[in-house]
Design a protein around this motif. Structure first.
Motif, PDB file in Angstrom:
ATOM      1  N   SER A  90       9.958  -4.830  -2.844  1.00  0.00           N
ATOM      2  CA  SER A  90      10.127  -5.528  -1.573  1.00  0.00           C
ATOM      3  C   SER A  90      11.520  -5.283  -1.021  1.00  0.00           C
ATOM      4  O   SER A  90      11.692  -5.035   0.172  1.00  0.00           O
ATOM      5  CB  SER A  90       9.928  -7.022  -1.764  1.00  0.00           C
ATOM      6  OG  SER A  90       8.648  -7.254  -2.275  1.00  0.00           O
ATOM      7  N   TYR A 138       3.714  -3.709   7.800  1.00  0.00           N
ATOM      8  CA  TYR A 138       4.642  -3.445   8.890  1.00  0.00           C
ATOM      9  C   TYR A 138       4.785  -1.943   9.135  1.00  0.00           C
ATOM     10  O   TYR A 138       4.614  -1.470  10.263  1.00  0.00           O
ATOM     11  CB  TYR A 138       5.995  -4.089   8.585  1.00  0.00           C
ATOM     12  CG  TYR A 138       7.013  -3.887   9.669  1.00  0.00           C
ATOM     13  CD1 TYR A 138       7.087  -4.782  10.749  1.00  0.00           C
ATOM     14  CD2 TYR A 138       7.899  -2.807   9.642  1.00  0.00           C
ATOM     15  CE1 TYR A 138       8.011  -4.593  11.753  1.00  0.00           C
ATOM     16  CE2 TYR A 138       8.824  -2.619  10.640  1.00  0.00           C
ATOM     17  CZ  TYR A 138       8.885  -3.519  11.697  1.00  0.00           C
ATOM     18  OH  TYR A 138       9.803  -3.320  12.695  1.00  0.00           O
ATOM     19  N   ILE A 139       5.080  -1.191   8.071  1.00  0.00           N
ATOM     20  CA  ILE A 139       5.346   0.233   8.311  1.00  0.00           C
ATOM     21  C   ILE A 139       4.093   0.984   8.720  1.00  0.00           C
ATOM     22  O   ILE A 139       4.131   1.902   9.524  1.00  0.00           O
ATOM     23  CB  ILE A 139       6.015   0.924   7.091  1.00  0.00           C
ATOM     24  CG1 ILE A 139       5.137   0.778   5.842  1.00  0.00           C
ATOM     25  CG2 ILE A 139       7.401   0.368   6.834  1.00  0.00           C
ATOM     26  CD1 ILE A 139       5.637   1.638   4.692  1.00  0.00           C
ATOM     27  N   GLU A 147       3.497  -7.490   3.135  1.00  0.00           N
ATOM     28  CA  GLU A 147       4.056  -7.578   4.478  1.00  0.00           C
ATOM     29  C   GLU A 147       4.816  -6.303   4.846  1.00  0.00           C
ATOM     30  O   GLU A 147       4.696  -5.788   5.966  1.00  0.00           O
ATOM     31  CB  GLU A 147       4.981  -8.800   4.572  1.00  0.00           C
ATOM     32  CG  GLU A 147       5.478  -9.024   5.980  1.00  0.00           C
ATOM     33  CD  GLU A 147       6.126 -10.389   6.165  1.00  0.00           C
ATOM     34  OE1 GLU A 147       6.041 -11.220   5.243  1.00  0.00           O
ATOM     35  OE2 GLU A 147       6.728 -10.607   7.233  1.00  0.00           O
ATOM     36  N   ALA A 148       5.584  -5.765   3.910  1.00  0.00           N
ATOM     37  CA  ALA A 148       6.358  -4.553   4.182  1.00  0.00           C
ATOM     38  C   ALA A 148       5.433  -3.396   4.499  1.00  0.00           C
ATOM     39  O   ALA A 148       5.624  -2.679   5.489  1.00  0.00           O
ATOM     40  CB  ALA A 148       7.245  -4.229   2.982  1.00  0.00           C
ATOM     41  N   ARG A 208       3.235   0.139  12.334  1.00  0.00           N
ATOM     42  CA  ARG A 208       4.197   0.784  13.219  1.00  0.00           C
ATOM     43  C   ARG A 208       3.761   2.216  13.513  1.00  0.00           C
ATOM     44  O   ARG A 208       3.999   2.763  14.572  1.00  0.00           O
ATOM     45  CB  ARG A 208       5.572   0.768  12.539  1.00  0.00           C
ATOM     46  CG  ARG A 208       6.735   0.953  13.489  1.00  0.00           C
ATOM     47  CD  ARG A 208       8.035   0.817  12.754  1.00  0.00           C
ATOM     48  NE  ARG A 208       8.101   1.724  11.606  1.00  0.00           N
ATOM     49  CZ  ARG A 208       9.093   1.742  10.723  1.00  0.00           C
ATOM     50  NH1 ARG A 208      10.090   0.893  10.840  1.00  0.00           N
ATOM     51  NH2 ARG A 208       9.104   2.575   9.713  1.00  0.00           N
ATOM     52  N   PHE A 261      11.980  -3.350   2.573  1.00  0.00           N
ATOM     53  CA  PHE A 261      12.543  -4.054   3.745  1.00  0.00           C
ATOM     54  C   PHE A 261      13.924  -3.542   4.107  1.00  0.00           C
ATOM     55  O   PHE A 261      14.290  -3.502   5.278  1.00  0.00           O
ATOM     56  CB  PHE A 261      12.549  -5.563   3.515  1.00  0.00           C
ATOM     57  CG  PHE A 261      11.205  -6.169   3.774  1.00  0.00           C
ATOM     58  CD1 PHE A 261      10.718  -6.240   5.074  1.00  0.00           C
ATOM     59  CD2 PHE A 261      10.416  -6.645   2.748  1.00  0.00           C
ATOM     60  CE1 PHE A 261       9.483  -6.790   5.326  1.00  0.00           C
ATOM     61  CE2 PHE A 261       9.183  -7.188   2.995  1.00  0.00           C
ATOM     62  CZ  PHE A 261       8.702  -7.256   4.296  1.00  0.00           C
ATOM     63  N   GLU A 298      14.819  -0.480   3.858  1.00  0.00           N
ATOM     64  CA  GLU A 298      14.561   0.756   4.602  1.00  0.00           C
ATOM     65  C   GLU A 298      14.117   0.452   6.030  1.00  0.00           C
ATOM     66  O   GLU A 298      14.540   1.093   6.976  1.00  0.00           O
ATOM     67  CB  GLU A 298      13.498   1.587   3.886  1.00  0.00           C
ATOM     68  CG  GLU A 298      14.068   2.338   2.689  1.00  0.00           C
ATOM     69  CD  GLU A 298      13.033   3.233   2.015  1.00  0.00           C
ATOM     70  OE1 GLU A 298      13.293   3.671   0.888  1.00  0.00           O
ATOM     71  OE2 GLU A 298      11.977   3.495   2.632  1.00  0.00           O
ATOM     72  N   ILE A 299      13.236  -0.599   6.107  1.00  0.00           N
ATOM     73  CA  ILE A 299      12.777  -0.977   7.446  1.00  0.00           C
ATOM     74  C   ILE A 299      13.960  -1.377   8.315  1.00  0.00           C
ATOM     75  O   ILE A 299      14.097  -0.951   9.472  1.00  0.00           O
ATOM     76  CB  ILE A 299      11.777  -2.141   7.352  1.00  0.00           C
ATOM     77  CG1 ILE A 299      10.456  -1.641   6.743  1.00  0.00           C
ATOM     78  CG2 ILE A 299      11.524  -2.778   8.711  1.00  0.00           C
ATOM     79  CD1 ILE A 299       9.496  -2.730   6.363  1.00  0.00           C
ATOM     80  N   ILE A 358       5.436  -7.510  -0.570  1.00  0.00           N
ATOM     81  CA  ILE A 358       5.129  -6.084  -0.534  1.00  0.00           C
ATOM     82  C   ILE A 358       4.034  -5.833   0.502  1.00  0.00           C
ATOM     83  O   ILE A 358       4.088  -4.870   1.283  1.00  0.00           O
ATOM     84  CB  ILE A 358       4.689  -5.596  -1.931  1.00  0.00           C
ATOM     85  CG1 ILE A 358       5.865  -5.758  -2.905  1.00  0.00           C
ATOM     86  CG2 ILE A 358       4.238  -4.148  -1.876  1.00  0.00           C
ATOM     87  CD1 ILE A 358       5.561  -5.331  -4.316  1.00  0.00           C
ATOM     88  N   ASN A 372       9.509   4.179   1.827  1.00  0.00           N
ATOM     89  CA  ASN A 372       8.571   4.001   2.939  1.00  0.00           C
ATOM     90  C   ASN A 372       8.097   5.345   3.477  1.00  0.00           C
ATOM     91  O   ASN A 372       6.919   5.533   3.755  1.00  0.00           O
ATOM     92  CB  ASN A 372       9.240   3.216   4.069  1.00  0.00           C
ATOM     93  CG  ASN A 372       9.520   1.776   3.639  1.00  0.00           C
ATOM     94  OD1 ASN A 372       9.120   1.394   2.536  1.00  0.00           O
ATOM     95  ND2 ASN A 372      10.182   1.010   4.488  1.00  0.00           N
ATOM     96  N   ALA A 373       9.027   6.275   3.586  1.00  0.00           N
ATOM     97  CA  ALA A 373       8.704   7.567   4.180  1.00  0.00           C
ATOM     98  C   ALA A 373       7.676   8.296   3.324  1.00  0.00           C
ATOM     99  O   ALA A 373       6.710   8.885   3.824  1.00  0.00           O
ATOM    100  CB  ALA A 373       9.979   8.400   4.307  1.00  0.00           C
TER     101      ALA A 373
END
Lengths: 914, 122
Positions: free
Chosen positions: A686, B20-21, B16-17, B24, A690, A692-693, B14, B109-110
């Motif tokens: 997490s 989100y991505i 939520e993250a 997006r 976040f 990174e976001i 997790i 994330n990427a």
């Protein structure tokens, strides 16, 4: 003397009895038994044999029939002295089998047959009801004597009213002190103490009246002897047939009367008391009978011709204006009546509830004893209702019989009724061949003949038997005449009834036993009873049980009460060499448990309840063989084998336990890496995602979004920190490098602190916490912070994991010897038995719900802390929900105790092999 | 209209993250947090792709995957295992049960987005 004063004295006397009973109960509850259980009290309690019948009736008996009254005292005397071998065995069997009543003994001996229990119970109720009526009558009569024939509102309806209120009062007293506790093993200290006091009162009263007559009125012993010589009392002829019958009858009744069985066997706390009572009780009887003849002789001579000799004890002092003495005599009679009724009601209510109400209840419920509901309450309620019903029966009998017949006649009828149990009792203790069929046949035969030849005719020709039937027999069949069976005429009715009932009873018993085959359970029980001095408890009635220990615990708690049951299970566990509250369900253990339950609800019911839980009361082939060939060699050999195999089984079990634990440990060690990796990686995911976001797109976000994502990062770092803290805490604790701040602190303070601290979490707010704070005032010497840490952990666990609709946690404390147990019990679905073993290990999370937010270290930390504090934390099974018990020592000395505790912890850690 | 992704994960933050991505990037994201009913949810929602955690309440993600692959309609459904258990045997197990991709937490994330794109493009 005014009637009101009499009532007042009575009430004061009853209040005194209450006080004595209450004080004795208090003493017993505090564990200071001391003289409560002395041979003296035991002997005095036996004196309930001397009821109002003896107190008033003996004098009347002497006045009517001369010396014959002595037989009533000779019987028990001979029984106490001459039947020593029988009584000793009876008491031994009663104690070793946890017998609760005479019906229970018969039922238990003949294969725990409830049918026999019901039969004996019915006989006892029928046989005792007239006797209770008799006591009510005597109290009523003595009231009437005092009130005099005056017109002051003492009309015809009044005696019944007196009897009614006496019955109500006695019911109240009996319920209050007779149904306090359930386990017959705890016995009725209050009641026994009260009747011991009453024994003294009645003896003193009779002696006082006697002394008053001999020295006060007649003028000395020689004068008295002269009067007796010239009196008709001494010249009554002796009927040897009646004498022998009466002596035998009263001896038999002495051991078979339900109330005598209660004090003689059930309330006996020490077999040695019987040895002392065997000479002390005859002495009591001698003293109480000493002045019967003088009072009778003097009364006959001096009182007006129509005076009722049954009341001489009262009317003599009244006639000579000794009102104080009359009052003492009145209290003596009152004592005799009340003590008999109280004990009889206790004994009968035990029978009725164990053999009639409980079996009915079990059959109606059908679902098995371990389903739900507090059995203790049901048993106690059944007893209370039975007591009320029995006294109501006595009262009704009194009202309908019109209170007419002479006292002694009713007494003898009762005696003869209960005496019918004797053949089955005697045979059960000494004859292996006695069977249930035989016992039932004997009991039914004897009781039927008693009813036909004695009980029904006693109502007179206006009763159920017409004068014609009595004179000519039913349908004119001469040889069936109730008082001249088989055409044997000229016998005294009592001798006739006793002869035929006992003879045919024994005959049917022996024949029935010879021509029937005992069931396996009967054989086992028979062997245990007859050979009670040989090998106690060798035979067993259960083969390998399929019950779960936890189910048994649930049931046992409902009957024995939570504390006793837990202690018993824990002790058994320890005996088997393991920890916790759940022992292996071995036949031995079921046997022991059954005996324990028997003390509360009787043999047949206990057996039935266990059978429902264990699933069939199996008697194994081995058990039958053990019964079949019983040479001493075989027994010794098999018991050696048994011991060996028990030992082997124990070793195997220990190995299995150890293996299970090792496998579990290695599996856990394997899981350890992946666990710790998981626990660290999850919050880090997490945080990384976040951050990174935020790094990529913080510019386009709203303030609210920014705050929210930063908040999550913050929250997750705290979670990481907490995990690291826990790990560190645990390693410090395990390494024993912790310093404790031992100081005196109240338990309540710590609990409050923990509740407040744990109550702030999200789930914790849903949880309702109920404090049963009776034990919270205890002051402990402990580390308050560490203990609070344990409590907080348990409370927040309940908040997280309790899956009830409305989660609720009960916290209660109870002192047990040198430690204090604090229980945390929630109403969720509990923890499965296989999981109970591992919950105190590291990284154990039973549900893998991540929302719980812990790393599974909480209980492991609690475990270590409690070891450091010299106590322990354990899982408490059988409470419905999840339950933990925290045990804290109360006697820890400063510093030293803590050090010793931490050494102990180090030791156990090494043993666990970490 | 973007592809439909079902995210099966019990850790709320997790979830939520990832949501989100993915959102997006224009994907439609459904989430589910319980292991026992996960299979049923997949059948009902018919996603184009599944992101599956392993340590789920009541049922492990491996078991879900194995059962899912046994159903012919789901034999080719792209499934990305995303787990905090990063040992080799975990990866082997996932591959044996038919995972399309195996990624460990914490993730970039990427990388997640790249993998999702690749799986959906197939």
């Amino acid at each position: 003397m005014s009637f009101n004063l009499l009532v007042l004295v009575c009430l004061l006397y009853v209040a005194l009895l209450f006080l004595v009973a209450y004080a004795a109960e208090r003493r017993a509850a505090a564990g200071r038994l001391g003289w409560l259980r002395s041979p003296l009290v035991y002997t005095l309690s036996l004196s309930i044999y001397c009821t109002a019948w003896t107190f008033y009736g003996a004098v009347g008996y002497a006045a009517r029939s001369g010396l014959e009254f002595v037989t009533i005292y000779l019987g028990p005397t001979l029984a106490m002295v001459g039947w020593w071998w029988f009584l000793r065995k009876l008491v031994r069997v009663g104690r070793s089998q946890r017998v609760t009543s005479i019906a229970d003994l018969i039922s238990s001996r003949y294969g725990k047959s409830n049918a026999l229990g019901v039969l004996v119970t019915l006989m006892a109720v029928i046989g005792t009801t007239p006797y209770i009526a008799l006591q009510l009558q005597s109290v009523t009569l003595s009231f009437a004597v005092f009130a005099g024939p005056g017109p002051a509102g003492w009309g015809r309806g009044e005696p019944a009213a007196t009897a009614f209120w006496v019955a109500v009062g006695l019911a109240l007293f009996t319920i209050l002190f007779g149904t306090r506790n359930l386990d017959a093993n705890e016995r009725h200290h209050g009641v026994v103490m009260a009747i011991a006091l009453e024994a003294v009162v009645k003896l003193a009263a009779l002696l006082a009246v006697g002394v008053f007559v001999v020295w006060g009125l007649v003028g000395g012993v020689p004068e008295m002897l002269a009067r007796i010589d010239s009196s008709a009392v001494a010249r009554q002829p002796l009927d040897s047939g009646r004498w022998v019958t009466l002596i035998f009858l009263s001896a038999v009744a002495f051991v078979s009367l339900p109330r005598m069985f209660q004090v003689l066997v059930v309330e006996n706390s020490d077999e040695r008391h019987l040895a002392i009572a065997s000479w002390a009780f005859p002495l009591y009887l001698l003293l109480i009978s000493l002045f019967v003849v003088p009072i009778a002789v003097f009364g006959l001579a001096e009182l007006p011709a129509g005076a009722n000799p049954d009341l001489f004890v009262l009317t003599l002092p009244l006639a000579f204006d000794a009102e104080g003495l009359a009052m003492v005599a009145f209290l003596g009679g009152f004592s005799s009546a009340t003590s008999m009724v109280i004990v009889a009601a206790i004994a009968l209510s035990t029978m009725v509830s164990n053999h009639v109400v409980m079996p009915l209840w079990l059959a109606l419920r059908g679902g098995g004893a371990s389903m739900s509901g507090d059995v203790r309450n049901i048993v106690l309620r059944a007893r209370r209702v039975s007591i009320g019903a029995i006294l109501a029966l006595g009262y009704l009998y009194y009202v309908f019989s019109g209170g007419g017949a002479a006292l002694a006649a009713i007494g003898l009828i009762s005696f003869a009724g209960v005496a019918q149990v004797f053949p089955a009792l005697l045979g059960g203790l000494f004859w292996r061949g006695a069977t249930r069929v035989g016992a039932a046949a004997g009991l039914l035969t004897g009781f039927a003949i008693w009813g036909y030849t004695m009980f029904l005719p006693s109502f007179g020709d206006s009763g159920p038997m017409s004068a014609r039937l009595l004179a000519e027999g039913p349908f004119g069949i001469g040889w069936l005449r109730p008082q001249a069976l088989f055409g044997i005429e000229g016998l005294d009715p009592l001798v006739h009834a006793m002869f035929w009932s006992m003879t045919l009873n024994s005959f049917a018993f022996v024949l029935g036993s010879l021509f029937s085959f005992p069931a396996p359970l009967e054989r086992l029980q028979g062997a245990q009873f007859v050979n009670v001095f040989g090998h106690s408890g060798a035979a067993r009635g259960w083969s390998g049980g399929v019950a779960e220990a936890e189910d048994l615990l649930v049931m046992a708690q409902r009957i024995l009460g939570a504390q006793e049951a837990q202690e018993m299970f824990q002790a058994e566990s320890r005996r088997q060499g393991r920890e916790g509250y759940l022992p292996d369900v071995t036949p031995d253990f079921i046997e022991r448990l059954e005996r324990e339950l028997t003390g509360s609800v009787g043999a047949a019911t206990a057996h039935a309840m266990l059978a429902q839980t264990v699933g069939g009361s199996a008697v194994s082939v081995q058990d039958l063989m053990a019964v079949a060939d019983e040479t001493a060699q075989m027994l010794e050999y098999s018991s050696r084998l048994e011991a060996k195999s028990r030992e082997l089984a124990r070793t195997a079990r220990q190995l299995r336990d150890a293996n299970e634990k090792l496998t579990a440990l290695s599996r856990q060690k394997d899981a350890f890496l992946s666990q710790i990796s998981h626990e660290l990686r999850t919050p880090m995911s997490s945080i990384r995602a976040f951050s990174e976001i935020l790094l990529e797109g913080a510019d386009e976000m709203s303030g609210a979004e920014l705050r929210r994502y930063a908040g999550i990062i913050h929250e997750e770092t705290i979670r990481l920190t907490r995990l690291l803290d826990d790990l560190l805490d645990l390693s410090v604790l395990e390494a024993g490098r912790v310093t404790l701040n031992i100081a005196p602190v109240q338990l309540g303070t710590i609990v409050q602190r923990a509740v407040t601290a744990a109550g702030s979490g999200r789930q914790a707010r849903r949880l309702r916490i109920r404090l049963e704070d009776s034990g919270f005032g205890v002051t402990l010497r402990t580390d308050a912070d560490r203990l609070a840490q344990v409590f907080i952990n348990l409370i927040s666990n309940a908040g997280k994991y309790c899956d009830a609709e409305r989660p609720e946690l009960v916290i209660r404390a109870r002192r047990r010897g040198d430690r204090l147990d604090v229980d945390f019990v929630d109403n969720g679905s509990g923890i499965a038995k296989c999981d109970q073993e591992v919950i105190f290990e590291k990284f154990i999370r039973l549900s893998d719900q991540a929302r719980a937010g812990g790393a599974g270290l909480g209980l492991a930390i609690c475990h270590e802390i409690m070891l450091k504090l010299g106590g322990r934390i354990s899982y408490l099974p059988g409470q419905g929900g999840t339950a933990f018990r925290v045990s804290i020592p109360l006697v820890a000395s400063q510093g030293g105790g803590a050090e010793a505790a931490s050494q102990g912890a180090g030791g156990s850690r090494a043993a666990a092999g970490r | 209209m973007g592809s439909h992704i079902l995210l099966i994960e019990d850790e709320p933050n997790i979830t939520e993250a990832l949501r989100y991505i993915l959102q997006r990037e224009g994907y439609r994201v459904d989430t589910h947090s319980d292991g026992a009913s996960a299979l049923e949810t997949i059948r009902e929602r018919r996603p184009d792709m599944v992101i599956l955690d392993v340590m789920l309440p009541h049922r492990s993600g491996y078991d879900i995957l194995r059962d899912l692959r046994a159903e012919p309609t789901h034999a080719d459904l792209p499934v990305m295992i995303l787990t905090a258990r990063g040992q080799d045997k975990d990866r082997d197990l996932a591959t044996r049960y038919g995972a399309s991709r195996f990624m460990t937490k914490p993730f970039s994330n990427a990388e997640v987005l790249a993998t999702v794109r690749e799986l959906l493009a197939r």
